[in-house]
Design a protein around this motif. Structure first.
Motif, PDB file in Angstrom:
ATOM      1  N   GLY A   1       0.809  -1.214   0.000  1.00 39.03           N
ATOM      2  CA  GLY A   1       0.000   0.000   0.000  1.00 39.03           C
ATOM      3  C   GLY A   1       0.843   1.266   0.000  1.00 39.03           C
ATOM      4  N   HIS A   2       2.160   1.115   0.049  1.00 43.00           N
ATOM      5  CA  HIS A   2       3.074   2.261   0.024  1.00 43.00           C
ATOM      6  C   HIS A   2       3.733   2.386  -1.342  1.00 43.00           C
ATOM      7  CE1 HIS A   2       2.578   1.807   4.315  1.00 43.00           C
ATOM      8  NE2 HIS A   2       3.327   2.872   4.562  1.00 43.00           N
ATOM      9  N   VAL A   3       4.239   3.575  -1.610  1.00 41.50           N
ATOM     10  CA  VAL A   3       5.068   3.816  -2.785  1.00 41.50           C
ATOM     11  C   VAL A   3       6.315   4.549  -2.305  1.00 41.50           C
ATOM     12  CG1 VAL A   3       5.261   5.058  -4.981  1.00 41.50           C
ATOM     13  CG2 VAL A   3       3.107   3.974  -4.372  1.00 41.50           C
ATOM     14  N   ILE A   4       7.475   4.082  -2.727  1.00 39.75           N
ATOM     15  CA  ILE A   4       8.708   4.806  -2.421  1.00 39.75           C
ATOM     16  C   ILE A   4       9.110   5.554  -3.687  1.00 39.75           C
ATOM     17  CG2 ILE A   4      11.130   4.617  -1.773  1.00 39.75           C
ATOM     18  CD1 ILE A   4      10.401   2.269  -0.022  1.00 39.75           C
ATOM     19  N   GLY A   5       9.181   6.868  -3.585  1.00 43.38           N
ATOM     20  CA  GLY A   5       9.464   7.703  -4.738  1.00 43.38           C
ATOM     21  C   GLY A   5      10.887   8.244  -4.723  1.00 43.38           C
TER      22      GLY A   5
ATOM     23  N   SER B   1      -2.985  -0.660  -5.885  1.00 45.09           N
ATOM     24  CA  SER B   1      -4.126  -1.428  -5.374  1.00 45.09           C
ATOM     25  C   SER B   1      -4.096  -2.852  -5.932  1.00 45.09           C
ATOM     26  CB  SER B   1      -5.448  -0.736  -5.706  1.00 45.09           C
ATOM     27  OG  SER B   1      -5.638  -0.696  -7.090  1.00 45.09           O
ATOM     28  N   PHE B   2      -3.601  -2.999  -7.160  1.00 46.04           N
ATOM     29  CA  PHE B   2      -3.476  -4.340  -7.736  1.00 46.04           C
ATOM     30  C   PHE B   2      -2.447  -5.162  -6.951  1.00 46.04           C
ATOM     31  CE2 PHE B   2      -0.924  -7.070 -10.544  1.00 46.04           C
ATOM     32  CZ  PHE B   2      -1.851  -8.072 -10.719  1.00 46.04           C
ATOM     33  N   CYS B   3      -1.300  -4.554  -6.597  1.00 45.44           N
ATOM     34  CA  CYS B   3      -0.261  -5.255  -5.825  1.00 45.44           C
ATOM     35  C   CYS B   3      -0.808  -5.737  -4.487  1.00 45.44           C
ATOM     36  CB  CYS B   3       0.942  -4.336  -5.581  1.00 45.44           C
ATOM     37  SG  CYS B   3       1.963  -4.067  -7.040  1.00 45.44           S
ATOM     38  N   VAL B   4      -1.620  -4.890  -3.847  1.00 45.46           N
ATOM     39  CA  VAL B   4      -2.202  -5.242  -2.551  1.00 45.46           C
ATOM     40  C   VAL B   4      -3.152  -6.432  -2.713  1.00 45.46           C
ATOM     41  CG1 VAL B   4      -3.727  -4.449  -0.695  1.00 45.46           C
ATOM     42  CG2 VAL B   4      -1.947  -2.936  -1.562  1.00 45.46           C
TER      43      VAL B   4
ATOM     44  N   LEU C   1      -8.809  -4.910 -17.125  1.00 44.32           N
ATOM     45  CA  LEU C   1      -9.408  -6.223 -17.385  1.00 44.32           C
ATOM     46  C   LEU C   1      -8.498  -7.353 -16.911  1.00 44.32           C
ATOM     47  CD1 LEU C   1     -10.841  -5.428 -20.918  1.00 44.32           C
ATOM     48  CD2 LEU C   1     -12.225  -6.177 -18.975  1.00 44.32           C
ATOM     49  N   LEU C   2      -7.203  -7.219 -17.185  1.00 47.88           N
ATOM     50  CA  LEU C   2      -6.264  -8.261 -16.772  1.00 47.88           C
ATOM     51  C   LEU C   2      -6.092  -8.291 -15.258  1.00 47.88           C
ATOM     52  CD1 LEU C   2      -3.653  -8.025 -19.644  1.00 47.88           C
ATOM     53  CD2 LEU C   2      -5.052  -9.990 -19.074  1.00 47.88           C
ATOM     54  N   GLN C   3      -6.142  -7.100 -14.642  1.00 46.67           N
ATOM     55  CA  GLN C   3      -6.071  -7.054 -13.180  1.00 46.67           C
ATOM     56  C   GLN C   3      -7.276  -7.778 -12.578  1.00 46.67           C
ATOM     57  OE1 GLN C   3      -5.827  -2.948 -12.038  1.00 46.67           O
ATOM     58  NE2 GLN C   3      -3.732  -2.718 -12.705  1.00 46.67           N
ATOM     59  N   HIS C   4      -8.442  -7.583 -13.185  1.00 45.72           N
ATOM     60  CA  HIS C   4      -9.681  -8.141 -12.632  1.00 45.72           C
ATOM     61  C   HIS C   4      -9.792  -9.648 -12.884  1.00 45.72           C
ATOM     62  CE1 HIS C   4     -13.803  -7.824 -11.100  1.00 45.72           C
ATOM     63  NE2 HIS C   4     -14.121  -8.706 -12.038  1.00 45.72           N
ATOM     64  N   PHE C   5      -9.526 -10.052 -14.138  1.00 43.99           N
ATOM     65  CA  PHE C   5      -9.767 -11.451 -14.494  1.00 43.99           C
ATOM     66  C   PHE C   5      -8.528 -12.339 -14.374  1.00 43.99           C
ATOM     67  CE2 PHE C   5     -13.200  -9.184 -16.697  1.00 43.99           C
ATOM     68  CZ  PHE C   5     -14.286  -9.881 -16.172  1.00 43.99           C
TER      69      PHE C   5
END
Length: 209
Positions: A12-16, A130-133, A176-180
């Protein structure tokens, strides 16, 4: 140095990379994800969890010459992380796009996602976070003895294939790929399932196709 392997990113984090502090991308990410800035990320602009990182190529980078190409090649040669290239594709930088696409997708085998501006880039990063989580929570809940083979949503060939469907661009293909999770599951999806991801009109086009 890439220094990417040593970076541990909480989910849920991002390191920039420090160089993006104060940029439009950073401002739009604030409040949507937990953004932490660090010096010394080397070639990487943003680290997501799940060993995924973003290399962001701005319009200025494209116009300035070939330095960004050397950076991508160095990253590919030195890192085992999943690199996603987000490219600012504008009227000015459009002339360079096909050359960059050839380098990133065909020669380096990385994912290339064009965006119109830094605002779109930040939206894409938020979706990827959100996909990674979600992917982690799936892995934690999965039976370790039943490891399913599943296409990575970010594989260039898979992403490109989904984009051949009428009405589906890069962003919708990614969603779509994230969902399915795979083209096989996408092909067997009902109109109702598709509507939840892309809306009624595009869902009908996908189903018919």
């Amino acid at each position: 140095p890439v220094t990417a392997g040593s970076v541990v990113v909480p989910y849920g984090h991002v390191i920039g990379n420090e160089k993006w502090r104060g940029s439009e991308v950073a401002q739009r990410l604030q409040g949507k994800v937990r953004l932490i800035f660090e010096d010394g990320l080397g070639l990487v602009d943003f680290h997501l969890s799940n060993r995924t990182c973003i290399l962001l190529i701005s319009e200025a980078d494209l116009v300035a010459g070939d330095e960004f190409k050397r950076r991508l090649v160095r990253f590919r040669n030195a890192s085992s992380l999943r690199g996603i290239v987000i490219l600012e594709k504008t009227q000015i930088s459009d002339q360079y796009y096909s050359g960059v696409q050839k380098l990133v997708v065909l020669e380096l085998g990385m994912v290339l996602l064009p965006v119109a501006n830094q605002g779109e880039a930040s939206q894409l990063i938020i979706q990827l976070v959100s996909f990674c989580v979600r992917e982690l929570s799936r892995e934690r809940g999965a039976n370790p003895f039943l490891r399913k083979q599943r296409a990575q949503p970010a594989e260039p060939a898979v992403l490109h294939t989904v984009q051949q469907i009428p009405g589906v661009g890069k962003t919708k293909a990614l969603l779509l790929l994230q969902h399915f999770g795979s083209i096989h599951r996408l092909c067997n999806a009902s109109i109702n399932e598709l509507e939840q991801v892309v809306g009624q009109t595009v869902a009908q086009q996908i189903y018919t196709f």
